[in-house]
Design a protein around this motif. Structure first.
Motif, PDB file in Angstrom:
ATOM      1  N   ARG A   1      -3.321  -7.946   5.143  1.00 32.34           N
ATOM      2  CA  ARG A   1      -4.162  -6.999   4.397  1.00 32.34           C
ATOM      3  C   ARG A   1      -4.636  -7.625   3.093  1.00 32.34           C
TER       4      ARG A   1
ATOM      5  N   ASP B   1      -2.329   2.290  -3.044  1.00 34.46           N
ATOM      6  CA  ASP B   1      -3.330   1.949  -2.039  1.00 34.46           C
ATOM      7  C   ASP B   1      -4.708   2.187  -2.641  1.00 34.46           C
TER       8      ASP B   1
ATOM      9  N   ALA C   1      -8.852   1.200  -2.430  1.00 36.27           N
ATOM     10  CA  ALA C   1      -9.791   0.760  -1.404  1.00 36.27           C
ATOM     11  C   ALA C   1     -11.218   1.029  -1.849  1.00 36.27           C
TER      12      ALA C   1
ATOM     13  N   GLN D   1       1.159  -6.579   5.946  1.00 37.14           N
ATOM     14  CA  GLN D   1       0.820  -6.404   4.531  1.00 37.14           C
ATOM     15  C   GLN D   1       0.174  -7.667   3.966  1.00 37.14           C
TER      16      GLN D   1
ATOM     17  N   ASP E   1      -1.279   6.859  -4.998  1.00 29.86           N
ATOM     18  CA  ASP E   1       0.084   6.394  -5.226  1.00 29.86           C
ATOM     19  C   ASP E   1       1.029   7.580  -5.133  1.00 29.86           C
TER      20      ASP E   1
ATOM     21  N   ALA F   1      -9.746  -2.922   1.722  1.00 34.40           N
ATOM     22  CA  ALA F   1      -8.702  -2.761   0.713  1.00 34.40           C
ATOM     23  C   ALA F   1      -9.087  -3.491  -0.566  1.00 34.40           C
TER      24      ALA F   1
ATOM     25  N   PRO G   1       0.809  -1.224   0.000  1.00 36.22           N
ATOM     26  CA  PRO G   1       0.000   0.000   0.000  1.00 36.22           C
ATOM     27  C   PRO G   1       0.838   1.268   0.000  1.00 36.22           C
TER      28      PRO G   1
END
Length: 781
Positions: free
Chosen positions: A472, A220, A222, A469, A282, A236, A216
């Motif tokens: 996630r 990232d 979402a 991570q 980003d 996410a 992320p």
């Protein structure tokens, strides 16, 4: 020497950006002998005389100073000097064999002409002229991540010729760094109306410019959802690749298809209108979609499992329905120990397609729970490059992720819950089933943890960040799915590290802190939907109070292996396990058992399985213990054992703190006690119900059999009942069918029942029919 891949993809991305910023073309070395994977070619030079032996093709291999420089390549260009005597219709193509061994090629449209031919091939992520060979994956940005091989091929299929041509001035032209904020395009919902607890999924496109779409900090994405009751949920999004499965006489294989894509998954819990927005951020900026809506409707799909609020020893669904797990372990499609312990047949190692067959059989037998592992050899996501499909720290195996999608789909179709194990002990072990030497965090694989200190996995900041991570990604992809019974953080946690280490792993403060961190992380990511647990080997005697009492763990997991020759020893272990864990006020599940950890004879295992299933009905375990030898279950057709228990438990609800273990009085005609060494039992009772299993010990012995002459006139007396009418039903434990049923009134707090003839065992269910008087407390065992 090139930097090991396992050093992590983040460094690779930084190197690639540095390359992209360089304005000048990078000369490429040329070699006419195939270089080792990702290594500079021996005797690579700027010009190469390429021998031609048509109709066989001729190849020259291209090597940049660093293989990571391929990632942000705009084009590759150079010259071919074609001799006048050579065939006039010869052609040139460029090929790339990516890091997974998949072949892509691009053909130069014009044939080679006599003299100097200038050529250029498009290497950008958007290039459309690359053709996949032997698969169906589309060319994309990450295709160029450290390819195994890049080269040029000259060919003339319909001509015979021997000679040579010259390839020269070959260079790599870097792409300019990406500019501008990200975009979100082609948003495609799977539906606009979904049942509650069903899947609402969005597929969408982001810029194809991320070396590590799993981090992320790089990108990232979402999904933000506003629920009908005013809450806001954020889940996410995840990067994925579609595949299809090929099954033939050799086995199973996966073939990628299409371009990688982004998806977001969410399961609504309440009926009504949901409002959602996709966001992405980003290094170049951020973007969001306009709000949109979907509807959730009733009736909903099956809900999530949780710990019972009324009786924390047990489980229930989030609609309040009692849930009693009945199942067995199906760790992976095959177990090599089966051939060692039960060599009566040849077993071809199967792929994950075997789960579809297993799940169907389990469901038809009445089972509702299976355990599977995400491990290096099956369904794992992160590992070192020593195993195919893996790419080191923080870079995930998209083939295995797709397979887990399929496995969970089959579980839903079969109405099975999955106890999903996220880590197996060998991953971080130098003792039992050691795999630490191949772990991507190990310095020996280019990682950052000393090779002789696997326990640093639980405390190193980089390891913790990578585990968060990974969690996630797991929750983003599968957190919506109610068929997942629980996230099991570890299987056999006590076996990590080294033999004889102190403190033992399950009491190591670093391990306890890791469980707090990962439990909290999963709870936050998962919106609190799934159970969380961890697991120890051996039996209850190695329990760690520090671990068992953690609020982050919803229930306890343990083994019940033993080396006793008596199949009924499992009954003692089950009873003692339930008794031991009542101090923690949460359910306990035995998720592995079956003789010793190396098995036992089939005769022993069959008797032990039967005894374990029926014992678990009559002690306060969270569910039946999970038998380990799943291939024995299939090959010996032991599924009917589960059917019998499932039939017995179909109308049972054990959520009652007053339902506790008791001892019945077994006798002949109420007068002559039967010694427990001859006939014994387990029982649970409250003032309103009782469950019991009565068994002849000799019938379960190693060479025992049901009595040729069943015991007659056996009575069972329950002390502690009401002076009311109860209905007693006696069950055949082989089928789960009722043998006999009778109504009888308790008197003076006692209820005496005459059993049907007893040859091996039977189960007993007693329920209050007509309340009459207040009940005394059950007599404790």
């Amino acid at each position: 020497m090139r930097q090991p891949l396992a050093a992590g993809i983040a460094g690779l991305a930084l190197a690639a950006w540095a390359v992209a910023a360089a304005p000048a073309a990078i000369p490429l070395g040329l070699a006419t002998t195939m270089p080792s994977t990702n290594q500079p070619a021996a005797r690579a030079r700027p010009r190469a005389e390429l021998a031609l032996r048509f109709p066989l093709p001729s190849e020259v291999y291209l090597t940049p100073p660093d293989s990571r420089q391929w990632l942000d390549t705009k084009s590759v260009e150079g010259t071919v000097v074609w001799p006048a005597a050579a065939p006039a219709r010869a052609q040139l193509l460029v090929f790339m064999k990516d890091r997974d061994g998949r072949w892509f090629q691009q053909l130069r449209p014009a044939p080679l002409a006599t003299g100097t031919n200038h050529w250029s091939f498009d290497f950008t992520a958007e290039a459309v002229d690359w053709t996949p060979v032997g698969h169906h994956q589309a060319w994309n940005y990450r295709t160029r991540l450290e390819p195994q091989l890049v080269g040029l091929r000259v060919f003339a299929l319909q001509a015979a010729y021997t000679g040579a041509c010259e390839v020269a001035d070959v260079s790599l032209v870097p792409a300019a760094p990406p500019q501008g904020p990200p975009f979100i395009r082609q948003v495609r919902p799977n539906t606009l109306s979904v049942p509650c607890n069903g899947l609402f999924e969005l597929q969408f496109d982001l810029p194809d410019r991320y070396a590590n779409p799993f981090d992320p900090a790089v990108v990232d994405a979402a999904l933000r959802v506003e629920t009908p009751d005013g809450q806001t949920h954020t889940v996410a999004a995840f990067y994925m690749q579609d595949f299809f499965r090929v099954v033939d006489d050799v086995g199973e294989s996966l073939v990628p298809q299409g371009r990688p894509a982004w998806r977001a998954r969410y399961a609504p819990r309440l009926p009504g209108t949901y409002r959602y927005t996709l966001t992405v951020k980003d290094g170049q900026g951020q973007a969001a979609t306009a709000p949109a809506t979907f509807e959730a409707r009733l009736p909903g799909q099956v809900g999530f499992v949780r710990r019972s609020a009324a009786d924390p020893r047990h489980f229930e669904l989030d609609d309040g329905t009692f849930f009693f797990p009945i199942g067995h372990n199906v760790r992976s499609p095959f177990d090599t120990r089966m051939d060692e312990q039960f060599p009566w047949r040849f077993r071809h190692p199967e792929g994950t397609g075997a789960y579809r067959r297993y799940f169907r059989s389990m469901s038809e037998a009445g089972e509702n729970l299976a355990e599977i592992w995400m491990c290096q050899w099956s369904l794992g996501l992160e590992w070192s490059t020593v195993s195919p499909g893996y790419h080191g720290s923080g870079d995930y195996h998209l083939g295995n992720a797709w397979e887990l999608d399929e496995v969970l789909r089959w579980a839903r179709e079969s109405r099975l819950r999955i106890n999903l194990v996220l880590n197996n002990h060998g991953r971080v072990g130098l003792g039992y089933d050691a795999e630490w030497n191949d772990h991507p965090y190990n310095q020996a694989q280019g990682g950052f943890i000393a090779a002789d200190d696997p326990m640093a996995f639980f405390a190193d900041p980089r390891a913790l960040a990578l585990q968060k991570q990974l969690a996630r990604y797991i929750v983003a992809r599968w957190g919506w799915d109610a068929s997942i019974f629980a996230w099991e953080l570890w299987s056999e946690l006590d076996l990590v590290g080294k033999h004889g280490q102190q403190p033992v792993p399950q009491k190591d403060p670093r391990v306890i802190a890791w469980h707090r961190l990962m439990g909290d992380t999963l709870r936050e990511l998962d919106l609190g939907r799934h159970l969380i647990t961890t697991h120890l080997s051996g039996d209850y005697r190695i329990t760690s109070p520090e671990l068992a009492q953690l609020p982050q763990l919803d229930h306890c997991g343990i083994d019940a292996y033993h080396f006793n020759h008596d199949p009924l020893h499992i009954v003692n272990l089950i009873r003692e396990t339930a008794e031991h864990y009542k101090a923690y006020n949460k359910p306990v599940l035995i998720t592995e058992f079956g003789g010793s950890s190396m098995g036992a004879g089939v005769n022993h295992l069959t008797r032990e399985l039967h005894a374990a299933l029926w014992a678990s009905v009559c002690v306060p375990l969270g569910g039946t213990p999970l038998f380990w030898w799943w291939q024995v279950v299939e090959e010996q057709n032991l599924y009917p054992m589960y059917t019998a228990v499932a039939r017995f438990m179909a109308d049972v609800d054990r959520r009652d703190p007053a339902l506790v273990p008791v001892r019945l009085s077994l006798a002949f005609d109420e007068h002559t006690p039967i010694p427990p060494a001859e006939a014994d039992h387990l029982a649970l009772a409250s003032p309103t119900q009782a469950l019991a299993w009565v068994f002849i010990r000799s019938a379960f012995a190693r060479f025992g059999a049901p009595l040729e002459t069943p015991l007659e006139h056996v009575t069972a007396t329950w002390t502690g009942c009401s002076n009311a009418i109860y209905r007693a039903a006696f069950y055949d434990t082989a089928t789960g069918a009722i043998i006999k049923q009778q109504d009888q009134r308790g008197a003076n707090g006692r209820l005496t029942l005459r059993l049907p003839p007893l040859a091996r065992d039977m189960a007993l269910k007693i329920r209050l029919v007509e309340p009459h008087a207040a009940a005394p407390s059950p007599t404790p065992p």
